[in-house]
Scaffold this motif. Structure first.
Motif, mmCIF file in Angstrom:
data_model
loop_
_atom_site.group_PDB
_atom_site.id
_atom_site.type_symbol
_atom_site.label_atom_id
_atom_site.label_comp_id
_atom_site.label_asym_id
_atom_site.label_seq_id
_atom_site.Cartn_x
_atom_site.Cartn_y
_atom_site.Cartn_z
ATOM 1 N N UNK A 55 17.151 9.215 -79.254
ATOM 2 C CA UNK A 55 17.251 8.034 -78.559
ATOM 3 C C UNK A 55 17.731 8.923 -77.062
ATOM 4 N N UNK A 56 17.219 7.988 -75.587
ATOM 5 C CA UNK A 56 17.270 8.465 -74.388
ATOM 6 C C UNK A 56 19.026 9.079 -74.324
ATOM 7 N N UNK A 57 19.204 10.305 -74.169
ATOM 8 C CA UNK A 57 20.924 9.918 -74.053
ATOM 9 C C UNK A 57 20.970 10.951 -72.462
ATOM 10 N N UNK A 58 20.147 11.200 -72.054
ATOM 11 C CA UNK A 58 20.895 11.450 -70.190
ATOM 12 C C UNK A 58 19.576 12.299 -69.475
ATOM 13 N N UNK A 59 19.134 11.706 -67.947
ATOM 14 C CA UNK A 59 18.022 11.692 -67.428
ATOM 15 C C UNK A 59 17.986 13.392 -67.337
ATOM 16 N N UNK A 60 18.283 14.556 -68.191
ATOM 17 C CA UNK A 60 17.937 15.408 -68.465
ATOM 18 C C UNK A 60 16.701 15.628 -69.481
ATOM 19 N N UNK A 61 16.939 14.558 -69.655
ATOM 20 C CA UNK A 61 16.750 14.116 -71.563
ATOM 21 C C UNK A 61 14.204 14.022 -70.788
ATOM 22 N N UNK A 62 14.251 13.678 -69.523
ATOM 23 C CA UNK A 62 12.452 13.476 -68.905
ATOM 24 C C UNK A 62 12.526 14.511 -68.556
ATOM 25 N N UNK A 63 13.446 15.150 -67.997
ATOM 26 C CA UNK A 63 12.918 16.727 -67.079
ATOM 27 C C UNK A 63 13.459 16.467 -65.534
ATOM 28 N N UNK A 64 14.161 15.162 -65.527
ATOM 29 C CA UNK A 64 14.947 14.710 -64.124
ATOM 30 C C UNK A 64 16.073 15.015 -64.159
ATOM 31 N N UNK A 65 16.234 16.489 -63.631
ATOM 32 C CA UNK A 65 17.350 16.895 -63.404
ATOM 33 C C UNK A 65 18.652 16.004 -62.418
ATOM 34 N N UNK A 66 19.307 15.094 -62.216
ATOM 35 C CA UNK A 66 20.392 14.352 -61.436
ATOM 36 C C UNK A 66 21.749 14.378 -61.744
ATOM 37 N N UNK A 67 22.076 14.742 -60.447
ATOM 38 C CA UNK A 67 23.765 14.861 -61.425
ATOM 39 C C UNK A 67 24.305 13.598 -59.901
ATOM 40 N N UNK A 68 25.826 13.009 -60.871
ATOM 41 C CA UNK A 68 26.137 11.840 -61.060
ATOM 42 C C UNK A 68 27.750 11.986 -60.386
ATOM 43 N N UNK A 69 28.242 11.084 -59.421
ATOM 44 C CA UNK A 69 29.057 10.848 -59.436
ATOM 45 C C UNK A 69 30.058 10.926 -60.142
ATOM 46 N N UNK A 70 31.216 11.417 -59.931
ATOM 47 C CA UNK A 70 32.714 11.494 -61.222
ATOM 48 C C UNK A 70 33.320 11.679 -60.521
ATOM 49 N N UNK A 128 36.138 17.206 -72.588
ATOM 50 C CA UNK A 128 35.697 15.589 -72.878
ATOM 51 C C UNK A 128 34.407 15.272 -71.868
ATOM 52 N N UNK A 129 34.313 13.524 -72.482
ATOM 53 C CA UNK A 129 33.442 12.874 -71.852
ATOM 54 C C UNK A 129 34.129 12.405 -70.504
ATOM 55 N N UNK A 130 33.459 12.464 -69.047
ATOM 56 C CA UNK A 130 33.123 11.570 -67.936
ATOM 57 C C UNK A 130 32.614 10.150 -67.918
ATOM 58 N N UNK A 131 33.101 9.524 -67.427
ATOM 59 C CA UNK A 131 32.270 8.428 -66.996
ATOM 60 C C UNK A 131 31.883 8.303 -65.192
ATOM 61 N N UNK A 132 30.621 8.400 -65.130
ATOM 62 C CA UNK A 132 30.252 8.312 -63.842
ATOM 63 C C UNK A 132 30.210 6.939 -63.065
ATOM 64 N N UNK A 133 30.049 7.180 -61.640
ATOM 65 C CA UNK A 133 30.322 5.758 -60.769
ATOM 66 C C UNK A 133 29.470 4.483 -61.730
ATOM 67 N N UNK A 134 27.440 5.247 -61.799
ATOM 68 C CA UNK A 134 26.425 4.531 -63.004
ATOM 69 C C UNK A 134 26.786 4.078 -63.911
ATOM 70 N N UNK A 135 28.107 4.476 -64.585
ATOM 71 C CA UNK A 135 28.054 4.461 -65.789
ATOM 72 C C UNK A 135 28.032 5.368 -67.350
ATOM 73 N N UNK A 136 26.805 6.351 -66.539
ATOM 74 C CA UNK A 136 27.099 6.961 -67.589
ATOM 75 C C UNK A 136 27.698 8.092 -67.898
ATOM 76 N N UNK A 137 27.844 8.100 -69.776
ATOM 77 C CA UNK A 137 28.939 9.078 -70.120
ATOM 78 C C UNK A 137 28.292 10.104 -70.606
#
Length: 76
Positions: free
Chosen positions: A9-24, A37-46
């Motif tokens: 399953x897709x777990x992050x943007x990095x899986x597609x080679x499109x490394x993006x950074x999130x606001x946390x 520990x896990x963090x949650x980005x503004x967009x909801x990605x954990x």
């Protein structure tokens, strides 16, 4: 007995080679980097924080949109 290969399953943007950074939340970044520990980005990605963004790094479009809509001077 037969073996079947399943797609991961897709777990992050990095899986597609499109490394993006999130606001946390700033106060959660160091804790995540040190303790894993896990963090949650503004967009909801954990995810756990594993690297720091450098100036000019691509930013998640949804995080950027949410961040820019927030009132100035908020506590993060």
């Amino acid at each position: 007995m037969t073996t079947q290969t399943l797609d991961a399953p897709k777990t992050s943007d990095a899986d597609q080679g499109d490394q993006v950074f999130h606001y946390v939340r700033k106060n959660k970044v160091a804790e995540s980097a040190v303790l894993g520990t896990m963090v949650e980005a503004l967009c909801g990605e954990v995810f756990p924080v594993t690297r720091a963004a450098k100036p000019g790094s691509p930013v998640c479009p949804r995080c950027k949109e949410i961040y820019e809509s927030l009132p100035a001077g908020g506590s993060a």
